[in-house]
Design an enzyme around this catalytic site. Structure first.
Site, PDB file in Angstrom:
ATOM      1  N   ASP A  15       7.454  19.691 -53.606  1.00 38.36           N
ATOM      2  CA  ASP A  15       7.490  18.096 -53.626  1.00 38.36           C
ATOM      3  C   ASP A  15       8.322  17.395 -54.056  1.00 38.36           C
ATOM      4  OD1 ASP A  15       5.082  19.101 -52.367  1.00 38.36           O
ATOM      5  OD2 ASP A  15       3.765  17.808 -53.430  1.00 38.36           O
ATOM      6  N   LYS A 110       2.071  20.429 -46.350  1.00 43.12           N
ATOM      7  CA  LYS A 110       0.664  20.502 -46.885  1.00 43.12           C
ATOM      8  C   LYS A 110       0.217  19.384 -46.963  1.00 43.12           C
ATOM      9  CE  LYS A 110       2.188  20.575 -51.748  1.00 43.12           C
ATOM     10  NZ  LYS A 110       1.747  19.248 -51.890  1.00 43.12           N
ATOM     11  N   CYS A 155       0.563  19.114 -58.195  1.00 44.37           N
ATOM     12  CA  CYS A 155       0.797  20.176 -57.136  1.00 44.37           C
ATOM     13  C   CYS A 155       1.516  21.403 -57.804  1.00 44.37           C
ATOM     14  CB  CYS A 155       1.740  19.671 -55.997  1.00 44.37           C
ATOM     15  SG  CYS A 155       0.764  18.451 -55.009  1.00 44.37           S
TER      16      CYS A 155
HETATM   17  C1  VGL Z   1       1.109  15.293 -55.662  1.00 48.62           C
HETATM   18  C2  VGL Z   1      -0.603  13.704 -55.847  1.00 48.62           C
HETATM   19  C3  VGL Z   1      -0.776  13.447 -54.812  1.00 48.62           C
HETATM   20  C4  VGL Z   1       1.986  16.220 -55.992  1.00 48.62           C
HETATM   21  C5  VGL Z   1       0.956  15.129 -54.225  1.00 48.62           C
HETATM   22  O1  VGL Z   1       2.902  16.306 -55.454  1.00 48.62           O
HETATM   23  O2  VGL Z   1       1.867  16.649 -57.133  1.00 48.62           O
HETATM   24  N1  VGL Z   1       0.183  14.635 -56.466  1.00 48.62           N
HETATM   25  N2  VGL Z   1      -0.231  14.223 -53.611  1.00 48.62           N
END
Ligand code: VGL
Ligand code: ZN
Length: 207
Positions: A15, A110, A155
């Protein structure tokens, strides 16, 4: 610890998307600091997997969907609520422009189902719906998985823990991660890692 990267190692880059950087919708403090180590690490691994958080509008994890405030826990579902972030195809969902991973083998998007969040690259938060990544890595002969990116306590943590459950040796490269840090989430992550034999390392330990 000195670790020599093998052909049976995989790097998962979690991410590294505009919304998680300073100025983004769900900015992670000091997020910029992960780019340089990840770009360097990515040249060392022959297997690199990249993930993107990729949500529909009205996603269950968005506080706005429930008329609630970001960072609260939704009591019914225990879903942590977030600002609207990483909406599919938006600029915020794009990978950071300075991320440079020429050898990325596979990108996983995802969190695409409205009703189910997905922190991990392996399983959705329902705990059963698989992305297919574990089978793919096993089929490629991967034995050790190294995890980097954002956010350490969500994540990255979920990805590392599911990799461990799937039978891989797991290393989290701490200085190539940054955390959200809400309600003790970093301390909880560290105790899960310790209990599950997930090893925290520094990028400099990789030879
Ligand atoms: C994430 C919160 C919501 C992450 C993704 O990438 O850690 N955190 N969505
Ligand atoms: Zn998300």
């Amino acid at each position: 610890m000195a670790i020599t990267i093998q052909p049976t190692d995989a790097l998962i880059v979690v991410d590294v998307q505009n919304d998680f950087f300073p100025g983004g919708a769900l900015a992670v403090a000091d997020g910029d600091a992960v780019i340089a180590p990840i770009n360097t690490l990515a040249t060392r691994f022959s297997h690199v997997i990249v993930t993107q958080d990729w949500h529909p509008t009205g996603h269950i994890s968005f506080a706005s969907t429930h008329d609630r405030q970001p960072f609260e826990l939704h009591l019914g579902t225990q879903q942590r609520l977030w600002p609207d972030h990483c909406v599919a195809h938006s600029e915020g969902a794009a990978l950071h422009p300075e991320l440079n991973i020429p050898r990325a083998k596979h990108t996983i998007r995802k969190g695409q189902r409205t009703e189910v969040d997905s922190y991990s690259a392996f399983l959705e938060n329902d705990g059963v719906t698989s992305t297919g990544l574990a089978a793919k890595l096993h089929a490629d002969g991967i034995q050790r998985v190294f995890v980097t990116g954002l956010a350490y306590d969500f994540c990255v943590a979920a990805t590392a823990r599911d990799a461990r459950t799937a039978g891989f040796a797991v290393f989290v490269i701490e200085d190539a991660c940054r955390a959200v840090d809400v309600d003790n989430s970093v301390a909880e992550t560290n105790s899960h890692f310790a209990a599950e034999e997930i090893t925290r390392i520094r990028a400099s330990e990789i030879l």
